[in-house]
Design an enzyme around this catalytic site. Structure first.
Site, PDB file in Angstrom:
ATOM      1  N   ASN A   1       6.460  -9.307   5.238  1.00 22.59           N
ATOM      2  CA  ASN A   1       5.391  -8.328   5.057  1.00 22.59           C
ATOM      3  C   ASN A   1       4.183  -9.101   4.543  1.00 22.59           C
ATOM      4  O   ASN A   1       4.105  -9.440   3.359  1.00 22.59           O
ATOM      5  CB  ASN A   1       5.864  -7.270   4.050  1.00 22.59           C
ATOM      6  CG  ASN A   1       4.827  -6.183   3.836  1.00 22.59           C
ATOM      7  OD1 ASN A   1       3.714  -6.271   4.365  1.00 22.59           O
ATOM      8  ND2 ASN A   1       5.180  -5.176   3.068  1.00 22.59           N
TER       9      ASN A   1
ATOM     10  N   ARG B   1       6.484  -6.699   9.475  1.00 22.98           N
ATOM     11  CA  ARG B   1       5.859  -5.385   9.290  1.00 22.98           C
ATOM     12  C   ARG B   1       4.419  -5.507   9.768  1.00 22.98           C
ATOM     13  O   ARG B   1       3.696  -6.407   9.344  1.00 22.98           O
ATOM     14  CB  ARG B   1       5.866  -5.005   7.812  1.00 22.98           C
ATOM     15  CG  ARG B   1       5.077  -3.752   7.606  1.00 22.98           C
ATOM     16  CD  ARG B   1       4.721  -3.449   6.180  1.00 22.98           C
ATOM     17  NE  ARG B   1       3.649  -2.477   6.194  1.00 22.98           N
ATOM     18  CZ  ARG B   1       2.603  -2.487   5.387  1.00 22.98           C
ATOM     19  NH1 ARG B   1       2.479  -3.411   4.470  1.00 22.98           N
ATOM     20  NH2 ARG B   1       1.677  -1.568   5.490  1.00 22.98           N
TER      21      ARG B   1
ATOM     22  N   HIS C   1       2.826   4.627   6.763  1.00 25.12           N
ATOM     23  CA  HIS C   1       4.130   4.757   6.071  1.00 25.12           C
ATOM     24  C   HIS C   1       5.224   5.247   7.026  1.00 25.12           C
ATOM     25  O   HIS C   1       6.236   5.807   6.585  1.00 25.12           O
ATOM     26  CB  HIS C   1       4.077   5.785   4.898  1.00 25.12           C
ATOM     27  CG  HIS C   1       3.243   5.373   3.747  1.00 25.12           C
ATOM     28  ND1 HIS C   1       2.527   6.288   2.990  1.00 25.12           N
ATOM     29  CD2 HIS C   1       3.013   4.165   3.185  1.00 25.12           C
ATOM     30  CE1 HIS C   1       1.885   5.650   2.028  1.00 25.12           C
ATOM     31  NE2 HIS C   1       2.161   4.366   2.114  1.00 25.12           N
TER      32      HIS C   1
ATOM     33  N   ARG D   1      -6.931   5.922  -4.249  1.00 29.13           N
ATOM     34  CA  ARG D   1      -7.660   6.406  -3.063  1.00 29.13           C
ATOM     35  C   ARG D   1      -7.898   7.903  -3.181  1.00 29.13           C
ATOM     36  O   ARG D   1      -7.047   8.637  -3.696  1.00 29.13           O
ATOM     37  CB  ARG D   1      -6.875   6.139  -1.785  1.00 29.13           C
ATOM     38  CG  ARG D   1      -6.813   4.693  -1.416  1.00 29.13           C
ATOM     39  CD  ARG D   1      -6.084   4.534  -0.088  1.00 29.13           C
ATOM     40  NE  ARG D   1      -5.318   3.315  -0.113  1.00 29.13           N
ATOM     41  CZ  ARG D   1      -4.141   3.150   0.472  1.00 29.13           C
ATOM     42  NH1 ARG D   1      -3.576   4.143   1.159  1.00 29.13           N
ATOM     43  NH2 ARG D   1      -3.534   2.006   0.399  1.00 29.13           N
TER      44      ARG D   1
ATOM     45  N   GLU E   1      11.986   0.021   3.707  1.00 31.58           N
ATOM     46  CA  GLU E   1      11.319  -0.324   4.962  1.00 31.58           C
ATOM     47  C   GLU E   1      11.844  -1.651   5.515  1.00 31.58           C
ATOM     48  O   GLU E   1      11.961  -1.826   6.725  1.00 31.58           O
ATOM     49  CB  GLU E   1       9.802  -0.402   4.733  1.00 31.58           C
ATOM     50  CG  GLU E   1       9.199   0.980   4.512  1.00 31.58           C
ATOM     51  CD  GLU E   1       7.912   0.961   3.720  1.00 31.58           C
ATOM     52  OE1 GLU E   1       7.990   0.810   2.482  1.00 31.58           O
ATOM     53  OE2 GLU E   1       6.837   1.100   4.325  1.00 31.58           O
TER      54      GLU E   1
END
Ligand code: ADP
Length: 405
Positions: A8, A91, A180, A238, A381
């Site tokens: 990743n 990823r 996601h 955010r 993940e």
């Protein structure tokens, strides 16, 4: 049995995990983190299942130097030779409309990946650096790309189109992509395993970044993140959904540049902005208990944002069978889960307060008679990336009994 390295790649960090994959079983034998790539004081830390950790402090100017070092550490610890590695799974943050599933990377795929990364101007380059570095260091190895957006490619048009002039989509590819996806896919598969059926699920991935997804029979039908991961529910830093005119208004009336407003919306907003500087829910929980009014308001806004999306998605799905919580906050914060579930009795959600105190483990936290089940499922993940990579290179389907060590 295959050894698969999962990567990743971020702009200044790189996370990796080394898996041993069997047909019906897998285990993680090493986990690594490279920090401060391209900056001073960079270091690599790798921990192992059966070996003491290795920490190296050294200059890490780019991803290739990092990966060279990671491969060297693995060769001196858990691998006899680098040729034991069967494949590398990456990823990737964006697959645009090209990729609705994971793929083996070849020249054609790489062209499309490069093209798609234009949609992620801030972070896209890092993903490509990771692939290029492996191509350079291990030119013969198979590489697989697993996309954050792929799971959401099943959304219907009415969910993914924005009400802008149609050419914005047709010519400029501006639409809801959602992110996601690998996490929502993993937890919905696990939920189906636990419940014994694939129904109408709402999955809440609540980490620093956060998104809510409506899933019908294992397929994403709508999700809160949009063209970028800044959309949807309020997050750690955010802003999530705001009136689209606000950024333009701030630029005009406060004399700020687009970059400044972008930084404000991504790094200084959300829980952090509303609470006066706290984005970590552990800090916010403490401050709420101490009566800090800004922290209380920030948490109230957060919970309100989430229950609005859950209500909307219950409408989209014609009711729900299960609500799933995952990621740092979803897995660990019984405080936030309770606040959310307490507002959802009308949907048939009854929280089991004792079960809800469990943290960070797979659990059903609704009462046995709750018409809608509430599940906590730690996301994984990396496991999905390893499994897709294994499936693609071995060209075999996963067996039903597959389990994670
Ligand atoms: P990301 O991967 O998006 O960076 P994570 O999924 O790791 O984020 O989630 C990080 C967040 O999870 C932290 O900022 C914090 O708010 C929350 N968190 C982590 N552990 C706990 C805990 N024990 N209790 C409450 N919240 C927690």
């Amino acid at each position: 049995m295959e050894k698969i390295l999962v990567l990743n790649s971020g702009s200044s960090t790189l996370k990796c995990q080394l898996f041993t994959m069997y047909d019906d079983y897998c285990e993680v034998i090493a986990k690594g983190l490279a920090e401060r790539i391209g900056l001073s004081d960079s270091r690599i830390t790798i921990t192992f299942k059966d070996h003491p950790p290795v920490i190296r402090h050294l200059p890490l100017p780019d991803h290739e130097v990092v990966l060279k070092e990671v491969l060297d550490i693995l060769q001196h610890t858990v691998l006899h030779d680098i040729s034991e590695l069967s494949a590398v799974g990456h990823r990737l943050g964006h697959g645009g409309e090209f990729f609705n599933r994971s793929v083996i990377i070849d020249e054609q795929v790489m062209q499309k990946i490069n093209d798609t990364m234009e949609l992620l101007p801030l972070h896209g380059a890092a993903f490509v650096h990771g692939i290029n570095a492996i191509t350079h260091l291990l030119p013969k190895i198979s590489q697989v790309a697993v996309f954050d957006t792929a799971f959401h490619q099943t959304m219907p048009k009415e969910a993914y189109l924005y009400s802008l002039p149609s050419e914005q989509y047709e010519k400029h590819r501006i639409r809801r992509y959602g992110f996601h996806g690998t996490s929502h896919r993993y937890v919905s598969e696990m939920a189906a395993d636990i419940l014994g059926f694939n129904g109408r699920f709402i999955s809440c991935h609540l980490g620093n970044g956060a998104s809510v997804t409506a899933i019908r029979d294992g397929q994403s039908v709508d999700t809160s993140m949009g063209f970028t991961p800044a959309a949807g529910i309020m997050m750690g830093t955010r802003c999530g959904d705001i009136d689209p005119y606000i950024p333009l208004y701030i630029m005009k009336h406060q004399n700020k540049t687009a970059d400044e407003v972008n930084a404000m919306m991504n790094k200084e907003s959300g829980l952090f902005g509303a609470s006066g500087g706290f984005s970590d829910v552990r800090d916010l929980e403490k401050r709420c208990l101490q009566g800090d009014s800004k922290a209380i308001t920030a948490v109230d806004m957060y919970v309100y944002n989430i229950i609005k999306y859950i209500g909307a998605y219950a409408a989209v799905l014609d009711g729900i069978d299960a609500l799933i919580f995952t990621a740092g906050i979803g897995e660990n914060s019984s405080f936030i889960r309770k606040k959310i579930c307490d507002r959802l009795g009308y949907l048939g959600i009854k929280l089991d307060e004792n079960a809800n105190h469990r943290r960070g483990e797979r659990a059903v936290v609704s009462t046995p008679d709750s018409p809608v089940k509430v599940l906590v499922i730690p996301t994984n993940e990396e496991y999905i990336i390893a499994r897709d990579t294994y499936d693609l290179i071995a060209n075999r389907r996963r067996k039903k009994s597959f389990r994670v060590a």
